[in-house]
Scaffold this active site. Sequence first.
Site, mmCIF file in Angstrom:
data_model
loop_
_atom_site.group_PDB
_atom_site.id
_atom_site.type_symbol
_atom_site.label_atom_id
_atom_site.label_comp_id
_atom_site.label_asym_id
_atom_site.label_seq_id
_atom_site.Cartn_x
_atom_site.Cartn_y
_atom_site.Cartn_z
ATOM 1 N N ARG A 240 0.851 -1.190 0.000
ATOM 2 C CA ARG A 240 0.000 0.000 0.000
ATOM 3 C C ARG A 240 0.890 1.244 0.000
ATOM 4 O O ARG A 240 1.893 1.308 0.728
ATOM 5 C CB ARG A 240 -0.909 0.025 1.236
ATOM 6 C CG ARG A 240 -2.114 -0.914 1.145
ATOM 7 C CD ARG A 240 -3.123 -0.453 0.088
ATOM 8 N NE ARG A 240 -4.285 -1.328 -0.019
ATOM 9 C CZ ARG A 240 -4.406 -2.346 -0.876
ATOM 10 N NH1 ARG A 240 -3.423 -2.644 -1.716
ATOM 11 N NH2 ARG A 240 -5.511 -3.068 -0.910
ATOM 12 N N GLU A 269 -3.073 7.731 -4.462
ATOM 13 C CA GLU A 269 -3.503 7.218 -5.775
ATOM 14 C C GLU A 269 -4.768 7.914 -6.246
ATOM 15 O O GLU A 269 -5.655 8.161 -5.426
ATOM 16 C CB GLU A 269 -3.755 5.709 -5.680
ATOM 17 C CG GLU A 269 -2.480 4.927 -5.505
ATOM 18 C CD GLU A 269 -2.700 3.415 -5.458
ATOM 19 O OE1 GLU A 269 -3.775 2.922 -5.847
ATOM 20 O OE2 GLU A 269 -1.767 2.741 -5.008
ATOM 21 N N HIS A 287 -0.646 0.230 -10.087
ATOM 22 C CA HIS A 287 -1.280 -0.718 -9.148
ATOM 23 C C HIS A 287 -1.778 -1.974 -9.885
ATOM 24 O O HIS A 287 -2.978 -2.273 -9.873
ATOM 25 C CB HIS A 287 -2.439 -0.025 -8.401
ATOM 26 C CG HIS A 287 -2.743 -0.680 -7.073
ATOM 27 N ND1 HIS A 287 -3.168 -0.002 -5.962
ATOM 28 C CD2 HIS A 287 -2.711 -1.976 -6.688
ATOM 29 C CE1 HIS A 287 -3.380 -0.829 -4.960
ATOM 30 N NE2 HIS A 287 -3.101 -2.043 -5.373
HETATM 31 C C1 DGY Z 1 -5.182 -6.005 -3.183
HETATM 32 O O1 DGY Z 1 -5.827 -7.028 -3.460
HETATM 33 O O2 DGY Z 1 -5.141 -5.539 -2.049
HETATM 34 C C2 DGY Z 1 -4.415 -5.367 -4.304
HETATM 35 O O3 DGY Z 1 -3.889 -4.159 -3.946
HETATM 36 C C3 DGY Z 1 -5.216 -5.285 -5.574
HETATM 37 O O4 DGY Z 1 -5.435 -6.555 -6.022
#
Ligand code: DGY
Length: 343
Positions: A240, A269, A287
């Site tokens: 993240r 983002e 992402h």
């Molecule tokens: C998640 O699943 O947390 C990713 O960031 C996106 O697939």
Amino acid sequence: MSKPKIFITRRIPDAGIDMLAEVAEVVVNPEDRTLSRAELLASVADCQGVIGLLTEKIDAEFFDAAPKLKGYANYAVGYDNIDVAEATRRSIPVSNTPGVLTDATAECAWALIFATARRVAEADRVMRSGAWQGWGPLQFIGQGVRGKTLGIVGAGRIGTAMALMSRGFDMRVLYTSSSGRRNAVLEDTLKARLVPFDTLLAEADFISIHTPLTPDTRHLFDAAAFGRMKRTACIVNTARGPVIKEDDLVDALKNGVIAGAGLDVFEREPAMAPGLAGLDNAVVLPHIGSATVESRTDMATLAARNMLAMLAGQRPETCLNPDIFGPAFFDAERSDRKGGAKA
Ligand code: DGY
């Protein structure tokens, strides 16, 4: 009896939608874009189920807007977008999609390691610009990966898979653990060492972030942390964005405090920190960690199975607040299953 209504906040692979359409009225956001907050809240007003994305806040206001909600399924493993405590207070089950995107995300982290170590994106840009004049001994010199030290921050499912993929490169593996628990798979297979965060910063040549975003991990990587890393080190983030203080990263990359960064996620983002886009020692992806046919399809079918269970009042496979079902529920569920088997 009328069918329950499920809203899916953005199109997901058909495999999941088809499963739901057998038992429910399924409405999918018709546009391939993130809904505004007002659109989201208006869309869920008469829904029993919602499948949503990491880009949407699932909080008290959302639950207020969906008074008939029997369950919310996140189309993501990360769930920092969900106020799980609030869902639990209202006895609304919520689920995520762990497991099915582990390898895809780990592979993406490796793509970023190689891209930063070997300056792949920068070299590609030069080729496309027409500026390349032919081979030269001092052009685009990067760093080798074999035999180097890999630092895994957060050795859960994805961190473990990512570290195991280092086997072909004979790397020394260090890892941190917020719980302090040892990772037997990594220690037995790779002779990996659990180390304090500062040791990992000081010794790793490549750092790969796999920790969830929590109040403790927000801005874990700031100017002070970059200052303790090797000047030749690269950092990769597929977890993240806010785990890295992005403005501090831009300064560190600009001033040669560290050598490179590969980012699949960003603090704000879809924006990037000012200055990041102009840096050749940063590789940036939109992402896409879980973006393989296999993972995105499996995420859709897992989210659908979770949703079907929640609509039936059952505990979903990958439940984030299993406590709401309580021990009494489990006993009842077990005896139902036995009855079903006999019949
Ligand atoms: C998640 O699943 O947390 C990713 O960031 C996106 O697939």
